[in-house]
Design an enzyme around this catalytic site. Sequence first.
Site, PDB file in Angstrom:
ATOM      1  N   SER A 187       0.836  -1.202   0.000  1.00 52.82           N
ATOM      2  CA  SER A 187       0.000   0.000   0.000  1.00 52.82           C
ATOM      3  C   SER A 187       0.876   1.259   0.000  1.00 52.82           C
ATOM      4  CB  SER A 187      -0.953  -0.059   1.196  1.00 52.82           C
ATOM      5  OG  SER A 187      -2.036   0.818   1.049  1.00 52.82           O
ATOM      6  N   ASP A 407      -9.120  -4.345  -5.839  1.00 58.82           N
ATOM      7  CA  ASP A 407      -8.598  -3.644  -4.660  1.00 58.82           C
ATOM      8  C   ASP A 407      -9.352  -2.330  -4.447  1.00 58.82           C
ATOM      9  OD1 ASP A 407      -6.969  -2.130  -2.810  1.00 58.82           O
ATOM     10  OD2 ASP A 407      -5.312  -3.475  -3.273  1.00 58.82           O
ATOM     11  N   HIS A 435      -7.927  -5.778  -0.463  1.00 57.52           N
ATOM     12  CA  HIS A 435      -6.729  -4.938  -0.510  1.00 57.52           C
ATOM     13  C   HIS A 435      -5.489  -5.804  -0.376  1.00 57.52           C
ATOM     14  CE1 HIS A 435      -4.227  -1.490  -0.210  1.00 57.52           C
ATOM     15  NE2 HIS A 435      -4.049  -1.520   1.100  1.00 57.52           N
TER      16      HIS A 435
END
Length: 464
Positions: A187, A407, A435
């Site tokens: 991320s 996602d 995610h």
Amino acid sequence: MRPAGFLSPPPGQGLQRYLGQRVRWSDCGKGLRCAAVLAPLDYADPDGEAITLGLAKRPASAGPSAGSLFINPGGPGGSGTKYVDYFEVKGLERFDVVGWDPRGTGQSTPVKCANGAAMDVYTSVDVTPDDKAEEKALTQAQLDFGRGCLERSGALLEHISTTETVRDLDLLRHLVGDEKLSYFGSSYGTKIGALYAELYPATVGRMVLDGAVNITGKKDVSQLDGFERALGNFATWCAEQRCKLGSSKTEVERTIGDLLQRLDEKPINGGRAKLTQQLGLTGVLAVLYENEEGWKYLRQGLELAAFENDGRYLLYFADQYNDRSTNGTYGQLQFSFPAIRCLDSQDVSVSEAEKEGAEEAKRAPTLGPFAGADLVCPLWPVAPFPKEPTIRGAGAAPIVVIGTTGDPATPYEYAERMAKQLRSGHLLTLKGEGHLGYGQSACIQRYVQAYLLDGDVPADGTRC
């Protein structure tokens, strides 16, 4: 006032005083080793104040040694020392897996802000005001939160940018004795890795970036677009499961939208407190981070809220997302996340934020009406750090970028664009929901392990 965590620099002069440190590891439970080193608060003034960087590692359990693999869980502001405890190391046992808490977070010198009752008010404030009074309350809440951070954290708020974190990472690479950086970032951790490749291309070893963030500067695809898409996928799944929310994707979405609208006018019982519109939205978004395995809990929470006026599940999800403990305190991520994000951001105009929010809302008909404009950074009390360079990583070794098609938090387009913009980027795709890809896909794990250990770069466009 000198905030807690500011220290005198190590002996010597200039940056060399930091490069000469020795990392002293000690046992800290669960098979891990922990340490702390110093970094300059301001790299332009290495003889000034110092701050702490906390580290943890899971030592290699197989040979031959592959050196260190630095990992970051995202955020910004996520704890890398905690990430070591749950990062999937199977297949990577030859690495010392090392996590660190980036400056401003966790065991490193942390950003401090308000807590307790003040945060309860802040996290439940209406971000889509209906009148002047609500507009004033929202603006005041943002201003009060930012000022509280500045009062408690001082000059630290000016020196927790991603650029400085990247410099810390190169310092840590040097201190553990690695000539090249092996790195796995998730991320926001993909931004750390990509910017490292731009600033230190010659020392990039093997780098994996999972759940790429937007490094292009383009705003045609937003995080709200990703969540709207994920909600649509959930709605289709829910209808197929014959859930109470509706018999079609459209009906399920309408039920969710109607619920969030009702919460604005009349919050419902959530157990410890009323479930407001903002907390209800947060609860929904929190579970959309999951794949289909987590969706059954979102279904249950939404059904209870929509048909029985029982908001306990959604409030629980929101509390988990907001890192609120049962005793009413909040985790440090709630403070480091906006502080790092806003130092990196060049968004300083309230009117521009409101314009962008309105444009994003048009593209997200279910969630958009309740998301509101992002006013955090335009109202932040500290000026942004100088703008980062365009990230291309020219001269860096191959970099594997992972994108998951469904996602919500880092839309798949971001991975496509990051892999294309990085000169040595290679896209690895997971067709799925939720995610991040590495933790949920054995297929992705096989490609990543082969690359990190043996240098086998997956062909660009490989899909799992």
